[in-house]
Enzyme design. Structure first.
Site, PDB file in Angstrom:
ATOM      1  N   ASP A  30       0.842  -1.194   0.000  1.00 36.91           N
ATOM      2  CA  ASP A  30       0.000   0.000   0.000  1.00 36.91           C
ATOM      3  C   ASP A  30       0.886   1.256   0.000  1.00 36.91           C
ATOM      4  O   ASP A  30       1.916   1.318   0.665  1.00 36.91           O
ATOM      5  CB  ASP A  30      -0.934   0.001   1.217  1.00 36.91           C
ATOM      6  CG  ASP A  30      -2.090   0.966   1.066  1.00 36.91           C
ATOM      7  OD1 ASP A  30      -3.234   0.506   0.883  1.00 36.91           O
ATOM      8  OD2 ASP A  30      -1.858   2.202   1.110  1.00 36.91           O
ATOM      9  N   ASN A  87     -13.117  -2.934   1.845  1.00 40.34           N
ATOM     10  CA  ASN A  87     -14.135  -1.901   2.001  1.00 40.34           C
ATOM     11  C   ASN A  87     -15.005  -1.865   0.755  1.00 40.34           C
ATOM     12  O   ASN A  87     -14.484  -1.773  -0.359  1.00 40.34           O
ATOM     13  CB  ASN A  87     -13.461  -0.537   2.210  1.00 40.34           C
ATOM     14  CG  ASN A  87     -12.587  -0.521   3.455  1.00 40.34           C
ATOM     15  OD1 ASN A  87     -12.966  -1.071   4.488  1.00 40.34           O
ATOM     16  ND2 ASN A  87     -11.425   0.094   3.362  1.00 40.34           N
ATOM     17  N   GLY A  93     -15.546   3.360   3.193  1.00 36.49           N
ATOM     18  CA  GLY A  93     -14.171   3.851   3.031  1.00 36.49           C
ATOM     19  C   GLY A  93     -13.498   3.422   1.751  1.00 36.49           C
ATOM     20  O   GLY A  93     -12.292   3.629   1.591  1.00 36.49           O
ATOM     21  N   GLN A  94     -14.264   2.832   0.818  1.00 40.33           N
ATOM     22  CA  GLN A  94     -13.626   2.450  -0.454  1.00 40.33           C
ATOM     23  C   GLN A  94     -13.253   3.710  -1.234  1.00 40.33           C
ATOM     24  O   GLN A  94     -14.084   4.611  -1.418  1.00 40.33           O
ATOM     25  CB  GLN A  94     -14.559   1.572  -1.297  1.00 40.33           C
ATOM     26  CG  GLN A  94     -13.874   1.073  -2.567  1.00 40.33           C
ATOM     27  CD  GLN A  94     -14.729   0.093  -3.376  1.00 40.33           C
ATOM     28  OE1 GLN A  94     -15.860  -0.220  -3.005  1.00 40.33           O
ATOM     29  NE2 GLN A  94     -14.183  -0.379  -4.485  1.00 40.33           N
ATOM     30  N   HIS A 100     -10.108  -4.822  -3.900  1.00 40.71           N
ATOM     31  CA  HIS A 100      -8.816  -5.082  -3.261  1.00 40.71           C
ATOM     32  C   HIS A 100      -9.035  -5.508  -1.829  1.00 40.71           C
ATOM     33  O   HIS A 100      -9.925  -5.006  -1.146  1.00 40.71           O
ATOM     34  CB  HIS A 100      -7.907  -3.845  -3.325  1.00 40.71           C
ATOM     35  CG  HIS A 100      -8.564  -2.582  -2.863  1.00 40.71           C
ATOM     36  ND1 HIS A 100      -9.445  -1.874  -3.653  1.00 40.71           N
ATOM     37  CD2 HIS A 100      -8.482  -1.900  -1.699  1.00 40.71           C
ATOM     38  CE1 HIS A 100      -9.875  -0.813  -2.995  1.00 40.71           C
ATOM     39  NE2 HIS A 100      -9.314  -0.811  -1.797  1.00 40.71           N
ATOM     40  N   HIS A 102      -7.153  -5.667   1.777  1.00 44.38           N
ATOM     41  CA  HIS A 102      -6.026  -5.187   2.569  1.00 44.38           C
ATOM     42  C   HIS A 102      -5.550  -6.325   3.466  1.00 44.38           C
ATOM     43  O   HIS A 102      -6.358  -6.908   4.206  1.00 44.38           O
ATOM     44  CB  HIS A 102      -6.457  -4.041   3.486  1.00 44.38           C
ATOM     45  CG  HIS A 102      -6.979  -2.815   2.802  1.00 44.38           C
ATOM     46  ND1 HIS A 102      -6.239  -1.664   2.680  1.00 44.38           N
ATOM     47  CD2 HIS A 102      -8.182  -2.552   2.217  1.00 44.38           C
ATOM     48  CE1 HIS A 102      -6.960  -0.728   2.062  1.00 44.38           C
ATOM     49  NE2 HIS A 102      -8.141  -1.251   1.771  1.00 44.38           N
TER      50      HIS A 102
HETATM   51  P1  5GP Z   1      -9.716   1.667   0.071  1.00 42.94           P
HETATM   52  O1  5GP Z   1      -9.797   3.022   0.747  1.00 42.94           O
HETATM   53  O2  5GP Z   1     -10.357   1.716  -1.299  1.00 42.94           O
HETATM   54  O3  5GP Z   1     -10.210   0.523   0.902  1.00 42.94           O
HETATM   55  O4  5GP Z   1      -8.183   1.360  -0.116  1.00 42.94           O
HETATM   56  C1  5GP Z   1      -7.430   1.938  -1.138  1.00 42.94           C
HETATM   57  C2  5GP Z   1      -5.989   1.815  -0.737  1.00 42.94           C
HETATM   58  O5  5GP Z   1      -5.202   1.988  -1.877  1.00 42.94           O
HETATM   59  C3  5GP Z   1      -5.530   2.848   0.294  1.00 42.94           C
HETATM   60  O6  5GP Z   1      -5.010   2.175   1.427  1.00 42.94           O
HETATM   61  C4  5GP Z   1      -4.471   3.650  -0.463  1.00 42.94           C
HETATM   62  O7  5GP Z   1      -3.392   4.020   0.364  1.00 42.94           O
HETATM   63  C5  5GP Z   1      -4.046   2.699  -1.552  1.00 42.94           C
HETATM   64  N1  5GP Z   1      -3.616   3.326  -2.781  1.00 42.94           N
HETATM   65  C6  5GP Z   1      -4.254   4.323  -3.457  1.00 42.94           C
HETATM   66  N2  5GP Z   1      -3.578   4.617  -4.588  1.00 42.94           N
HETATM   67  C7  5GP Z   1      -2.506   3.789  -4.618  1.00 42.94           C
HETATM   68  C8  5GP Z   1      -1.430   3.637  -5.548  1.00 42.94           C
HETATM   69  O8  5GP Z   1      -1.334   4.320  -6.565  1.00 42.94           O
HETATM   70  N3  5GP Z   1      -0.504   2.691  -5.243  1.00 42.94           N
HETATM   71  C9  5GP Z   1      -0.587   1.923  -4.122  1.00 42.94           C
HETATM   72  N4  5GP Z   1       0.376   1.009  -3.926  1.00 42.94           N
HETATM   73  N5  5GP Z   1      -1.583   2.040  -3.235  1.00 42.94           N
HETATM   74  C10 5GP Z   1      -2.534   2.970  -3.481  1.00 42.94           C
END
Ligand code: 5GP
Ligand code: ZN
Length: 114
Positions: A30, A87, A93-94, A100, A102
């Site tokens: 991440d 999420n 929180g998505q 994806h 985590h």
């Molecule tokens: P969500 O909020 O959708 O559950 O999680 C998205 C995750 O993707 C976040 O933890 C954020 O830090 C990560 N993320 C967003 N953009 C990028 C990226 O360009 N590269 C990487 N490695 N992680 C990303």
């Protein structure tokens, strides 16, 4: 692959580094880690969100958990415990619209998550 999807690009090897890859799944660290181990595991197939997962995807999604276990072992967090969380939707929180999971580990986790 969806145009302008950052996780399609990462999973396809166009940007960044992968920590795991097979024909169905890719994993990468991440960008803003929330724990000493914070890996995102994604299907290579573009699926926007958990709610869009269908019967045809059942094996793929199960395989992601097998991969999560493997990475947790490799990163040394399997014994102490780790969290696998996805999420679904803005309210949860998505922020990236490609499914994806985590994988978080390496520190104590509180429950419930905020
Ligand atoms: P969500 O909020 O959708 O559950 O999680 C998205 C995750 O993707 C976040 O933890 C954020 O830090 C990560 N993320 C967003 N953009 C990028 C990226 O360009 N590269 C990487 N490695 N992680 C990303
Ligand atoms: Zn995508």
């Amino acid at each position: 692959m969806a145009e302008d999807c950052i996780f399609c690009k990462i999973a396809g090897g166009q940007i960044g580094a992968l920590v795991y890859e097979d024909d169905q799944v890719a994993a990468f660290n991440d960008l803003k880690p929330q724990a000493p181990v914070h890996v995102l595991i994604v299907p290579k197939k573009h699926i926007e969100k958990i709610a869009d997962i269908r019967d045809d995807d059942a094996h793929l999604i199960g395989h992601i958990l097998v991969v999560a276990n493997k990475i947790a072992e490799e990163r040394g967090v399997a014994e102490d415990g780790y969290r696998v969380v996805a999420n679904n939707g803005t309210g949860a929180g998505q922020s990236v619209w490609h499914v994806h999971f985590h994988l978080l580990g390496g520190r104590p986790m509180r429950w419930p998550p905020g």
